[in-house]
Design a protein around this motif. Structure first.
Motif, PDB file in Angstrom:
ATOM      1  N   GLU A   1      18.989 -48.099  -4.238  1.00 30.14           N
ATOM      2  CA  GLU A   1      18.598 -46.779  -3.766  1.00 30.14           C
ATOM      3  C   GLU A   1      18.373 -46.863  -2.255  1.00 30.14           C
ATOM      4  OE1 GLU A   1      18.718 -44.166  -5.442  1.00 30.14           O
ATOM      5  OE2 GLU A   1      18.439 -44.649  -7.563  1.00 30.14           O
ATOM      6  N   GLY A   2      19.312 -46.319  -1.503  1.00 31.04           N
ATOM      7  CA  GLY A   2      19.219 -46.327  -0.044  1.00 31.04           C
ATOM      8  C   GLY A   2      18.456 -45.124   0.476  1.00 31.04           C
ATOM      9  N   ASN A   3      18.150 -45.163   1.783  1.00 33.75           N
ATOM     10  CA  ASN A   3      17.369 -44.095   2.440  1.00 33.75           C
ATOM     11  C   ASN A   3      16.061 -43.846   1.694  1.00 33.75           C
ATOM     12  OD1 ASN A   3      19.468 -43.722   4.313  1.00 33.75           O
ATOM     13  ND2 ASN A   3      20.535 -42.337   2.900  1.00 33.75           N
ATOM     14  N   ALA A   4      15.517 -44.873   1.110  1.00 33.75           N
ATOM     15  CA  ALA A   4      14.302 -44.767   0.299  1.00 33.75           C
ATOM     16  C   ALA A   4      13.115 -45.310   1.097  1.00 33.75           C
ATOM     17  CB  ALA A   4      14.457 -45.546  -1.008  1.00 33.75           C
ATOM     18  N   ARG A   5      12.144 -44.462   1.367  1.00 34.03           N
ATOM     19  CA  ARG A   5      10.954 -44.873   2.116  1.00 34.03           C
ATOM     20  C   ARG A   5       9.769 -45.017   1.151  1.00 34.03           C
ATOM     21  NH1 ARG A   5       8.863 -41.419   5.853  1.00 34.03           N
ATOM     22  NH2 ARG A   5       9.664 -39.631   4.724  1.00 34.03           N
ATOM     23  N   VAL A   6       9.364 -46.253   0.924  1.00 35.37           N
ATOM     24  CA  VAL A   6       8.238 -46.520   0.026  1.00 35.37           C
ATOM     25  C   VAL A   6       6.938 -46.122   0.720  1.00 35.37           C
ATOM     26  CG1 VAL A   6       6.926 -48.330  -1.149  1.00 35.37           C
ATOM     27  CG2 VAL A   6       9.428 -48.367  -1.190  1.00 35.37           C
ATOM     28  N   TRP A   7       6.145 -45.266   0.082  1.00 33.91           N
ATOM     29  CA  TRP A   7       4.905 -44.841   0.746  1.00 33.91           C
ATOM     30  C   TRP A   7       3.652 -45.158  -0.060  1.00 33.91           C
ATOM     31  CZ3 TRP A   7       1.888 -41.005  -1.540  1.00 33.91           C
ATOM     32  CH2 TRP A   7       2.514 -40.139  -2.444  1.00 33.91           C
ATOM     33  N   ARG A   8       3.815 -45.701  -1.260  1.00 33.85           N
ATOM     34  CA  ARG A   8       2.629 -46.088  -2.044  1.00 33.85           C
ATOM     35  C   ARG A   8       3.020 -47.111  -3.110  1.00 33.85           C
ATOM     36  NH1 ARG A   8      -2.516 -43.848  -3.197  1.00 33.85           N
ATOM     37  NH2 ARG A   8      -3.258 -44.252  -5.298  1.00 33.85           N
ATOM     38  N   ILE A   9       2.123 -48.085  -3.305  1.00 35.81           N
ATOM     39  CA  ILE A   9       2.300 -49.082  -4.363  1.00 35.81           C
ATOM     40  C   ILE A   9       1.043 -49.065  -5.228  1.00 35.81           C
ATOM     41  CG2 ILE A   9       2.508 -51.543  -4.856  1.00 35.81           C
ATOM     42  CD1 ILE A   9       4.109 -51.756  -2.236  1.00 35.81           C
ATOM     43  N   GLU A  10       1.244 -49.024  -6.551  1.00 36.43           N
ATOM     44  CA  GLU A  10       0.122 -48.939  -7.474  1.00 36.43           C
ATOM     45  C   GLU A  10       0.170 -50.079  -8.472  1.00 36.43           C
ATOM     46  OE1 GLU A  10       0.632 -45.165  -9.283  1.00 36.43           O
ATOM     47  OE2 GLU A  10      -0.097 -44.046  -7.549  1.00 36.43           O
ATOM     48  N   ASP A  11      -0.926 -50.220  -9.192  1.00 38.49           N
ATOM     49  CA  ASP A  11      -0.957 -51.214 -10.269  1.00 38.49           C
ATOM     50  C   ASP A  11       0.129 -50.875 -11.288  1.00 38.49           C
ATOM     51  OD1 ASP A  11      -3.081 -52.405  -9.063  1.00 38.49           O
ATOM     52  OD2 ASP A  11      -4.593 -51.403 -10.273  1.00 38.49           O
ATOM     53  N   GLY A  12       0.573 -51.886 -11.947  1.00 35.40           N
ATOM     54  CA  GLY A  12       1.607 -51.651 -12.968  1.00 35.40           C
ATOM     55  C   GLY A  12       2.668 -52.726 -13.018  1.00 35.40           C
ATOM     56  N   PRO A  13       3.425 -52.911 -11.930  1.00 37.08           N
ATOM     57  CA  PRO A  13       3.385 -52.144 -10.679  1.00 37.08           C
ATOM     58  C   PRO A  13       4.238 -50.870 -10.747  1.00 37.08           C
ATOM     59  CG  PRO A  13       4.865 -54.016 -10.445  1.00 37.08           C
ATOM     60  CD  PRO A  13       4.304 -54.095 -11.826  1.00 37.08           C
ATOM     61  N   ARG A  14       3.776 -49.858  -9.999  1.00 37.20           N
ATOM     62  CA  ARG A  14       4.548 -48.642  -9.808  1.00 37.20           C
ATOM     63  C   ARG A  14       4.744 -48.445  -8.312  1.00 37.20           C
ATOM     64  NH1 ARG A  14       3.086 -43.302 -12.778  1.00 37.20           N
ATOM     65  NH2 ARG A  14       1.579 -43.183 -11.080  1.00 37.20           N
ATOM     66  N   VAL A  15       5.911 -47.923  -7.959  1.00 36.66           N
ATOM     67  CA  VAL A  15       6.255 -47.710  -6.557  1.00 36.66           C
ATOM     68  C   VAL A  15       6.619 -46.244  -6.365  1.00 36.66           C
ATOM     69  CG1 VAL A  15       7.868 -48.303  -4.715  1.00 36.66           C
ATOM     70  CG2 VAL A  15       7.052 -50.080  -6.270  1.00 36.66           C
ATOM     71  N   LEU A  16       5.996 -45.613  -5.371  1.00 36.54           N
ATOM     72  CA  LEU A  16       6.317 -44.236  -5.026  1.00 36.54           C
ATOM     73  C   LEU A  16       7.165 -44.257  -3.762  1.00 36.54           C
ATOM     74  CD1 LEU A  16       3.708 -44.024  -6.845  1.00 36.54           C
ATOM     75  CD2 LEU A  16       3.273 -41.857  -5.661  1.00 36.54           C
ATOM     76  N   TRP A  17       8.343 -43.676  -3.845  1.00 37.39           N
ATOM     77  CA  TRP A  17       9.235 -43.699  -2.689  1.00 37.39           C
ATOM     78  C   TRP A  17       9.849 -42.322  -2.480  1.00 37.39           C
ATOM     79  CZ3 TRP A  17      14.534 -43.116  -4.012  1.00 37.39           C
ATOM     80  CH2 TRP A  17      14.839 -43.328  -5.361  1.00 37.39           C
ATOM     81  N   SER A  18      10.155 -42.053  -1.226  1.00 35.16           N
ATOM     82  CA  SER A  18      10.586 -40.716  -0.833  1.00 35.16           C
ATOM     83  C   SER A  18      12.016 -40.744  -0.286  1.00 35.16           C
ATOM     84  CB  SER A  18       9.633 -40.172   0.236  1.00 35.16           C
ATOM     85  OG  SER A  18      10.109 -38.958   0.765  1.00 35.16           O
ATOM     86  N   ARG A  19      12.753 -39.702  -0.640  1.00 37.57           N
ATOM     87  CA  ARG A  19      14.094 -39.518  -0.048  1.00 37.57           C
ATOM     88  C   ARG A  19      14.409 -38.019  -0.026  1.00 37.57           C
ATOM     89  NH1 ARG A  19      18.460 -42.938  -2.835  1.00 37.57           N
ATOM     90  NH2 ARG A  19      18.152 -41.444  -4.524  1.00 37.57           N
ATOM     91  N   ASP A  20      14.849 -37.561   1.125  1.00 32.31           N
ATOM     92  CA  ASP A  20      15.221 -36.154   1.282  1.00 32.31           C
ATOM     93  C   ASP A  20      14.108 -35.216   0.836  1.00 32.31           C
ATOM     94  OD1 ASP A  20      17.708 -37.007   2.179  1.00 32.31           O
ATOM     95  OD2 ASP A  20      18.570 -36.981   0.162  1.00 32.31           O
ATOM     96  N   GLY A  21      12.868 -35.555   1.162  1.00 29.83           N
ATOM     97  CA  GLY A  21      11.745 -34.681   0.873  1.00 29.83           C
ATOM     98  C   GLY A  21      11.288 -34.677  -0.563  1.00 29.83           C
ATOM     99  N   GLU A  22      11.767 -35.591  -1.368  1.00 31.55           N
ATOM    100  CA  GLU A  22      11.358 -35.664  -2.770  1.00 31.55           C
ATOM    101  C   GLU A  22      10.866 -37.070  -3.084  1.00 31.55           C
ATOM    102  OE1 GLU A  22      13.204 -35.047  -7.291  1.00 31.55           O
ATOM    103  OE2 GLU A  22      14.447 -34.714  -5.531  1.00 31.55           O
ATOM    104  N   THR A  23       9.729 -37.136  -3.748  1.00 36.24           N
ATOM    105  CA  THR A  23       9.165 -38.434  -4.118  1.00 36.24           C
ATOM    106  C   THR A  23       9.575 -38.828  -5.539  1.00 36.24           C
ATOM    107  OG1 THR A  23       7.265 -38.418  -2.631  1.00 36.24           O
ATOM    108  CG2 THR A  23       6.995 -39.615  -4.692  1.00 36.24           C
ATOM    109  N   HIS A  24       9.915 -40.082  -5.669  1.00 33.13           N
ATOM    110  CA  HIS A  24      10.292 -40.648  -6.966  1.00 33.13           C
ATOM    111  C   HIS A  24       9.260 -41.715  -7.343  1.00 33.13           C
ATOM    112  CE1 HIS A  24      14.414 -38.928  -6.465  1.00 33.13           C
ATOM    113  NE2 HIS A  24      14.093 -39.094  -5.196  1.00 33.13           N
ATOM    114  N   VAL A  25       9.022 -41.872  -8.630  1.00 30.16           N
ATOM    115  CA  VAL A  25       8.093 -42.879  -9.124  1.00 30.16           C
ATOM    116  C   VAL A  25       8.874 -43.870  -9.983  1.00 30.16           C
ATOM    117  CG1 VAL A  25       5.972 -43.318 -10.415  1.00 30.16           C
ATOM    118  CG2 VAL A  25       6.247 -41.165  -9.163  1.00 30.16           C
ATOM    119  N   SER A  26       8.812 -45.142  -9.614  1.00 28.83           N
ATOM    120  CA  SER A  26       9.543 -46.171 -10.348  1.00 28.83           C
ATOM    121  C   SER A  26       8.575 -47.229 -10.857  1.00 28.83           C
ATOM    122  CB  SER A  26      10.606 -46.832  -9.451  1.00 28.83           C
ATOM    123  OG  SER A  26      11.538 -45.878  -8.991  1.00 28.83           O
ATOM    124  N   ALA A  27       8.828 -47.706 -12.042  1.00 31.29           N
ATOM    125  CA  ALA A  27       7.974 -48.729 -12.643  1.00 31.29           C
ATOM    126  C   ALA A  27       8.792 -49.975 -12.942  1.00 31.29           C
ATOM    127  CB  ALA A  27       7.347 -48.205 -13.937  1.00 31.29           C
TER     128      ALA A  27
END
Length: 458
Positions: A77-103
């Motif tokens: 996943e390119g152009n992906a800016r990670v802006w938060r990391i949570e326990d799990g682990p879960r990663v919140l990343w943003s692209r084109d003004g939309e945030t995605h949550v990946s586990a």
């Protein structure tokens, strides 16, 4: 949220790609996130598009690693800016003004390094930029910094100089801060560095070809100062061997080495320490890249500066450990595959003590003085920071509150090391700066849209 994968990797440079390749070869599913459109990191940026021949063989050598990212087990996943990391682990990343949550079942941080900011009078002027930024333009856009001055220290300056020579745009001068005394101290590390002799031979070859091209070279330089010249040029003044020097050129490219990129690992709760030799913060990791946070590994320059070759080996070693922890490799198989990687990794790191001693950043960069702007975002000067410490500010947090240094969009990436240096020089307490989410700028609207669906835990 996407389906859970075996490993989320943040950073598609040598360490991240080597780890992804290792995981994929063992049938593990990988989500690879990076801020660039294509994998490669800063070191191999633009290599799979239209690589320029003048960038050299080391640059071209990354092609195989990039090609291996096409494996079906790897989702890039390119152009992906990670802006938060949570326990799990879960990663919140943003692209084109939309945030995605990946586990994922595990997380590997491989964010690499960033250039050490080089604050001096005039470093914020048009026409003054870092050598690394110029190299990004060369790799991604084919733009050549013609007629540039290269100033600072470190192997990257030699590499950029040679690339410009090969491109037909040689620098007008190479202005270096290392002194004979620094080289003498580095000589103590030479026996160990000889285990990585190809790197030393390559460095000597760079210097020989730079001299052969007739590039003027100054060493032992200090007191950097840049001013606007006529016609948009930059007038660069410095002192070398006791004599004042002045050079005017269209561009001034500066560099004083790289430091680990730690905002992400700090925000994830990983313990860090101050590396006195490299004058930078770095995460505390064991030999396999494990951290104090369960499920989180760190590999490559993000765990300590050692170079691209070592980063790739460290990424592979971390991936092998993650596979073992997931039960995909037995201890016996792990040891059999990890041991040769440990050997080449140790050899690749052997030259680092020599380089750290030979090209250490000077005091005037670590703790600037006077009206030199330290925080570019908020235009806070060195004198303002010194005054805040004199008035009682204790540590980076109180200096930030008093001066706004570190409150801008970069969240201290450009100034926190200089702020730390000033606090330490003034007798203050240079604690590890606190880092919180969002690690990268994200709009309130994007966060609100996320809250309507799947809020991040806190």
């Amino acid at each position: 949220m996407t389906d859970e994968v075996d490993l989320i990797i943040v950073g598609a440079g040598p360490a991240g790609m080597a780890a992804a390749r290792t995981m994929a070869k063992n049938g593990a599913r990988v989500l690879l996130l990076d801020e660039q459109q294509r994998p490669g990191g800063q070191i191999y940026r633009g290599l799979d598009a239209s690589p320029a021949g003048y960038l050299g063989r080391d640059y071209a050598a990354g092609a195989g690693l990039i090609a291996s990212m096409e494996a079906p087990e790897i989702t890039y996943e390119g152009n992906a800016r990670v802006w938060r990391i949570e326990d799990g682990p879960r990663v919140l990343w943003s692209r084109d003004g939309e945030t995605h949550v990946s586990a994922g079942r595990a997380l590997l941080l491989a964010g690499g390094a960033q250039e050490r900011p080089v604050p001096f009078p005039g470093w914020t002027l048009p026409g003054v930029m870092s050598a690394g930024a110029a190299q990004i333009l060369m790799k991604s856009a084919g733009m050549l910094p013609r007629g540039a001055i290269l100033a600072g220290s470190g192997p990257l300056l030699y590499l950029v100089a040679l690339q410009l020579i090969h491109a037909g745009a040689p620098p007008v001068a190479l202005v270096e801060t290392q002194t004979k005394a620094m080289m003498a101290r580095a000589a103590w590390h030479l026996p160990g560095a000889l285990r990585c002799s190809p790197v030393l031979v390559k460095g000597l070859g760079l210097l020989r070809r730079i001299r052969a091209a007739g590039v003027t070279r100054f060493t032992g330089a200090r007191d950097f100062c840049a001013e606007e010249g006529e016609g948009g040029d930059v007038t660069f003044r410095f002192t070398a061997k006791g004599r004042a020097q002045e050079i005017t050129a269209p561009l001034l490219l500066t560099h004083h080495g790289v430091v680990p990129s730690t905002h992400m690992s700090r925000a994830a709760g990983v313990s860090h320490r101050w590396n006195e030799t490299q004058q930078a913060y770095q995460p505390e990791v064991d030999a396999l890249g494990r951290t104090n946070v369960a499920g989180v590994h760190i590999a490559g320059d993000a765990a300590g500066i050692a170079g691209a070759e070592a980063a790739a080996f460290a990424g592979e070693l971390a991936a092998l450990d993650i596979l073992r922890l997931a039960g995909k490799l037995s201890d016996k198989v792990f040891e059999a595959r990890a041991e040769p990687v440990r050997v080449v990794l140790k050899r690749a790191r052997a030259v680092r003590p020599f380089l750290d001693a030979a090209y250490a950043p000077p005091a005037e960069v670590l703790a600037p003085v006077g009206e030199t702007i330290v925080c570019r975002c908020e235009e806070v000067t060195a004198e303002e920071i010194r005054r805040s410490v004199a008035e009682g500010a204790q540590g980076p947090r109180q200096v930030k509150t008093a001066t706004r240094a570190g409150m801008g969009p970069c969240q201290g990436r450009m100034c926190e090391l200089a702020v730390r240096g000033i606090i330490a020089e003034c007798g203050g307490t240079p604690d590890l700066p606190r880092t919180r989410s969002p690690i990268k700028p994200v709009s309130l609207g994007e966060m609100a849209a996320l809250a309507q669906g799947q809020p991040p835990s806190d």
